[in-house]
Design an enzyme around this catalytic site. Structure first.
Site, PDB file in Angstrom:
ATOM      1  N   GLU A 170       0.844  -1.199   0.000  1.00 27.70           N
ATOM      2  CA  GLU A 170       0.000   0.000   0.000  1.00 27.70           C
ATOM      3  C   GLU A 170       0.881   1.253   0.000  1.00 27.70           C
ATOM      4  OE1 GLU A 170      -3.548  -1.013   0.307  1.00 27.70           O
ATOM      5  OE2 GLU A 170      -3.654   0.915  -0.684  1.00 27.70           O
ATOM      6  N   GLU A 225     -15.711  10.300  -1.415  1.00 23.45           N
ATOM      7  CA  GLU A 225     -15.319   9.594  -2.623  1.00 23.45           C
ATOM      8  C   GLU A 225     -16.222   9.869  -3.810  1.00 23.45           C
ATOM      9  OE1 GLU A 225     -14.375   5.475  -1.955  1.00 23.45           O
ATOM     10  OE2 GLU A 225     -13.030   5.499  -3.668  1.00 23.45           O
ATOM     11  N   ARG A 266     -10.784  11.234  -4.283  1.00 21.46           N
ATOM     12  CA  ARG A 266     -10.460  10.121  -3.383  1.00 21.46           C
ATOM     13  C   ARG A 266     -10.212   8.833  -4.172  1.00 21.46           C
ATOM     14  NH1 ARG A 266     -12.732   9.328   2.782  1.00 21.46           N
ATOM     15  NH2 ARG A 266     -11.606   7.407   3.187  1.00 21.46           N
ATOM     16  N   ASN A 280      -7.117   4.647  -5.123  1.00 20.85           N
ATOM     17  CA  ASN A 280      -7.248   3.289  -5.668  1.00 20.85           C
ATOM     18  C   ASN A 280      -6.197   2.991  -6.730  1.00 20.85           C
ATOM     19  OD1 ASN A 280      -9.458   2.435  -4.126  1.00 20.85           O
ATOM     20  ND2 ASN A 280     -10.805   3.689  -5.382  1.00 20.85           N
ATOM     21  N   HIS A 336      -5.270  -0.532  -7.733  1.00 25.56           N
ATOM     22  CA  HIS A 336      -6.270  -1.399  -7.104  1.00 25.56           C
ATOM     23  C   HIS A 336      -7.201  -2.118  -8.082  1.00 25.56           C
ATOM     24  CE1 HIS A 336      -4.825   0.271  -3.398  1.00 25.56           C
ATOM     25  NE2 HIS A 336      -5.766  -0.308  -2.671  1.00 25.56           N
ATOM     26  N   HIS A 366      -7.899  -5.809  -7.013  1.00 29.97           N
ATOM     27  CA  HIS A 366      -9.198  -6.339  -6.593  1.00 29.97           C
ATOM     28  C   HIS A 366      -9.557  -7.574  -7.406  1.00 29.97           C
ATOM     29  CE1 HIS A 366     -10.342  -2.186  -4.797  1.00 29.97           C
ATOM     30  NE2 HIS A 366      -9.875  -2.999  -3.859  1.00 29.97           N
ATOM     31  N   HIS A 408      -4.000  -8.330   0.394  1.00 33.43           N
ATOM     32  CA  HIS A 408      -4.349  -7.091  -0.302  1.00 33.43           C
ATOM     33  C   HIS A 408      -3.121  -6.280  -0.756  1.00 33.43           C
ATOM     34  CE1 HIS A 408      -6.620  -3.557  -1.421  1.00 33.43           C
ATOM     35  NE2 HIS A 408      -5.868  -2.826  -0.621  1.00 33.43           N
TER      36      HIS A 408
HETATM   37  N1  LIG Z   1     -11.179   2.045   6.449  1.00 33.43           N
HETATM   38  C1  LIG Z   1     -10.343   2.082   5.440  1.00 33.43           C
HETATM   39  O1  LIG Z   1     -10.211   3.115   4.757  1.00 33.43           O
HETATM   40  C2  LIG Z   1      -9.522   0.874   5.123  1.00 33.43           C
HETATM   41  C3  LIG Z   1      -8.452   0.974   4.234  1.00 33.43           C
HETATM   42  C4  LIG Z   1      -7.671  -0.153   4.014  1.00 33.43           C
HETATM   43  C5  LIG Z   1      -7.968  -1.351   4.658  1.00 33.43           C
HETATM   44  N2  LIG Z   1      -9.037  -1.421   5.509  1.00 33.43           N
HETATM   45  C6  LIG Z   1      -9.360  -2.667   6.211  1.00 33.43           C
HETATM   46  O2  LIG Z   1      -8.278  -2.975   7.085  1.00 33.43           O
HETATM   47  C7  LIG Z   1      -8.226  -4.393   7.281  1.00 33.43           C
HETATM   48  C8  LIG Z   1      -6.795  -4.858   7.125  1.00 33.43           C
HETATM   49  O3  LIG Z   1      -6.015  -4.194   8.096  1.00 33.43           O
HETATM   50  P1  LIG Z   1      -4.578  -4.723   8.520  1.00 33.43           P
HETATM   51  O4  LIG Z   1      -3.797  -5.027   7.304  1.00 33.43           O
HETATM   52  O5  LIG Z   1      -4.059  -3.767   9.506  1.00 33.43           O
HETATM   53  O6  LIG Z   1      -4.894  -6.165   9.147  1.00 33.43           O
HETATM   54  P2  LIG Z   1      -5.478  -6.624  10.563  1.00 33.43           P
HETATM   55  O7  LIG Z   1      -6.095  -5.504  11.305  1.00 33.43           O
HETATM   56  O8  LIG Z   1      -6.325  -7.810  10.298  1.00 33.43           O
HETATM   57  O9  LIG Z   1      -4.153  -7.067  11.340  1.00 33.43           O
HETATM   58  C9  LIG Z   1      -3.400  -8.139  10.855  1.00 33.43           C
HETATM   59  C10 LIG Z   1      -2.904  -9.035  12.005  1.00 33.43           C
HETATM   60  O10 LIG Z   1      -1.842  -8.396  12.703  1.00 33.43           O
HETATM   61  C11 LIG Z   1      -2.097  -8.390  14.109  1.00 33.43           C
HETATM   62  N3  LIG Z   1      -1.444  -7.191  14.627  1.00 33.43           N
HETATM   63  C12 LIG Z   1      -1.870  -5.905  14.521  1.00 33.43           C
HETATM   64  N4  LIG Z   1      -0.952  -5.068  15.007  1.00 33.43           N
HETATM   65  C13 LIG Z   1       0.074  -5.820  15.453  1.00 33.43           C
HETATM   66  C14 LIG Z   1       1.315  -5.516  16.054  1.00 33.43           C
HETATM   67  N5  LIG Z   1       1.707  -4.243  16.249  1.00 33.43           N
HETATM   68  N6  LIG Z   1       2.131  -6.550  16.392  1.00 33.43           N
HETATM   69  C15 LIG Z   1       1.754  -7.836  16.154  1.00 33.43           C
HETATM   70  N7  LIG Z   1       0.589  -8.183  15.565  1.00 33.43           N
HETATM   71  C16 LIG Z   1      -0.235  -7.174  15.221  1.00 33.43           C
HETATM   72  C17 LIG Z   1      -3.596  -8.418  14.205  1.00 33.43           C
HETATM   73  O11 LIG Z   1      -4.021  -8.899  15.456  1.00 33.43           O
HETATM   74  C18 LIG Z   1      -3.965  -9.327  13.054  1.00 33.43           C
HETATM   75  O12 LIG Z   1      -3.861 -10.670  13.438  1.00 33.43           O
HETATM   76  C19 LIG Z   1      -9.184  -5.007   6.276  1.00 33.43           C
HETATM   77  O13 LIG Z   1     -10.346  -5.428   6.957  1.00 33.43           O
HETATM   78  C20 LIG Z   1      -9.480  -3.871   5.326  1.00 33.43           C
HETATM   79  O14 LIG Z   1     -10.780  -3.964   4.748  1.00 33.43           O
HETATM   80  C21 LIG Z   1      -9.794  -0.330   5.753  1.00 33.43           C
HETATM   81 ZN   LIG Z   2      -5.694  -0.749  -0.642  1.00 29.05          ZN
END
Ligand SMILES: NC(=O)c1ccc[n+]([C@@H]2O[C@H](COP(=O)([O-])OP(=O)(O)OC[C@H]3O[C@@H](n4cnc5c(N)ncnc54)[C@H](O)[C@@H]3O)[C@@H](O)[C@H]2O)c1
Ligand SMILES: [Zn+2]
Length: 335
Positions: free
Chosen positions: A174, A212, A216, A220, A223, A227, A239
């Site tokens: 990302e 968006e 915004r 993407n 992406h 996707h 992702h």
């Molecule tokens: N709201 C938005 O604009 C937006 C944008 C991008 C992604 N997302 C969402 O975010 C999610 C993915 O987020 P992610 O990649 O952070 O994954 P996640 O939140 O699932 O975390 C991944 C894993 O890492 C662990 N973890 C988190 N922090 C840690 C740390 N400091 N040390 C050790 N382990 C740790 C978590 O417990 C989990 O098991 C998806 O659900 C996606 O849809 C939202």
């Molecule tokens: Zn993304």
């Protein structure tokens, strides 16, 4: 410590980035808040102090826990504790936790303030910023949600020390995107500065187009193919890893369309490889299937729609010629 403001009028808020940023949490909790519900997951390494009475509510790890059932459970626990609109939610975790905590905060009592303490690289530069919250349905990801801006965000780079390698890779995919959204030389920056710059880039775009309807969409970049690769769902691709492939593909496509030169394509390949990410299509990819999936992209406005680099920087390009899309796919390596 670096503080970035997300400019949204009376809903503007600060994002504090750097080693030890968690100590700024209490200053981001709105004045007058009496109690804080901390939402987190087991194993998240955050001893945080919101500065007022607080209680910890844990949710499960894994996308299957990003559900309405989890939100119901959280809201029932909030009710049992007697949380009111004078209180606040603090989400401590990656994007999953901040999306769920944000949505619970948006819904419970029709809206409580929320502060995010992001603990993953992807969360810091993307998920925690911009106010998109929500959960998955069995029918698809992020289908139920709300725009709910936080009151503040903490990105404490010390908390990344325990992040597993695969989670680093996802965040870096990302992050690679941000290298091409502005003219900045992100590669020359130390990690906290680089995270702060990504936050600043996202903050500026969100500040321009909160819901968006325009700019915004530039977030993407990379992406459209990403996707499709994720939906094809036959590949063990996360992702951010899919975004890395999608960025190189977007560069190849832009080159095919005469929008950028070969050197600019090489820049994309170099950034992705410097982050030790693969730019190859997964073995077994079927070009026709990927094109069909890209046609169905929910962000597609007209025909095949991509965010593409060009003389004026990245922009949304609609109705891209199907044969160019296939030709560019054929230039991608496979592994
Ligand atoms: N709201 C938005 O604009 C937006 C944008 C991008 C992604 N997302 C969402 O975010 C999610 C993915 O987020 P992610 O990649 O952070 O994954 P996640 O939140 O699932 O975390 C991944 C894993 O890492 C662990 N973890 C988190 N922090 C840690 C740390 N400091 N040390 C050790 N382990 C740790 C978590 O417990 C989990 O098991 C998806 O659900 C996606 O849809 C939202
Ligand atoms: Zn993304």
């Amino acid at each position: 410590m670096i503080t970035i403001n997300v400019p949204l009028g009376e809903r503007s808020y600060d994002v504090v980035v750097g080693p030890g940023a968690r100590h700024a949490l209490a200053s981001l909790v709105p004045a007058g808040v009496k109690r804080v519900a901390v939402v987190t997951q087991p194993g998240i390494p955050a001893e945080i102090d919101p500065g007022v009475e607080h209680r910890v509510f844990e949710i499960g790890a894994g996308e299957e826990h990003k559900s309405l059932a989890t939100v119901e459970q959280l809201c029932r626990s909030f009710a049992a504790w007697g949380l009111t609109r004078a209180d606040c939610v603090v989400g401590v975790g990656g994007g999953l936790v901040t999306d769920v905590a944000g949505f619970a905060a948006a819904s419970y009592h029709r809206g409580l303030p929320v502060v995010h303490v992001s603990t993953t690289l992807l969360g810091m530069i993307d998920a925690a910023i911009g106010g998109k919250t929500g959960v998955n349905l069995p029918e698809g990801k992020n289908l139920v949600g709300a725009f709910w801006q936080p009151s503040g965000v903490v990105c404490d780079t010390d908390l990344l020390a325990t992040l597993p390698p695969r989670e680093w890779a996802c965040g870096q995919g990302e992050m690679a995107k941000y290298h091409f959204l502005t003219g900045d030389d992100l590669q020359s920056m130390a990690l906290p500065q680089r995270i702060a710059r990504c936050v600043e880039i996202k903050a500026a775009i969100v500040g321009d187009d909160e819901r968006e309807s325009g700019r915004r969409a530039l977030l993407n970049y990379g992406h459209t193919l990403a996707h499709a690769l994720e939906i094809a769902n036959r590949f063990d691709l996360r992702h951010g890893e899919a975004v890395a492939v999608g960025l190189v593909y977007a560069a190849e496509l832009a080159h095919h369309l005469g929008r950028i030169d070969a050197a600019r394509v090489a820049d994309h390949r170099r950034v992705v490889s410097d982050y030790r990410l693969s730019a190859d299509l997964p073995a077994g990819s079927d070009a026709e299937e990927l094109v069909t999936l890209m046609m169905r992209d929910k962000k597609a406005l007209r025909g095949l729609t991509f965010v593409l680099d060009g003389p004026q920087g990245v922009e949304v390009v609609t109705d891209v010629d199907r044969s160019a899309v296939l030709d560019a796919l054929a230039t991608m390596g496979t592994s």
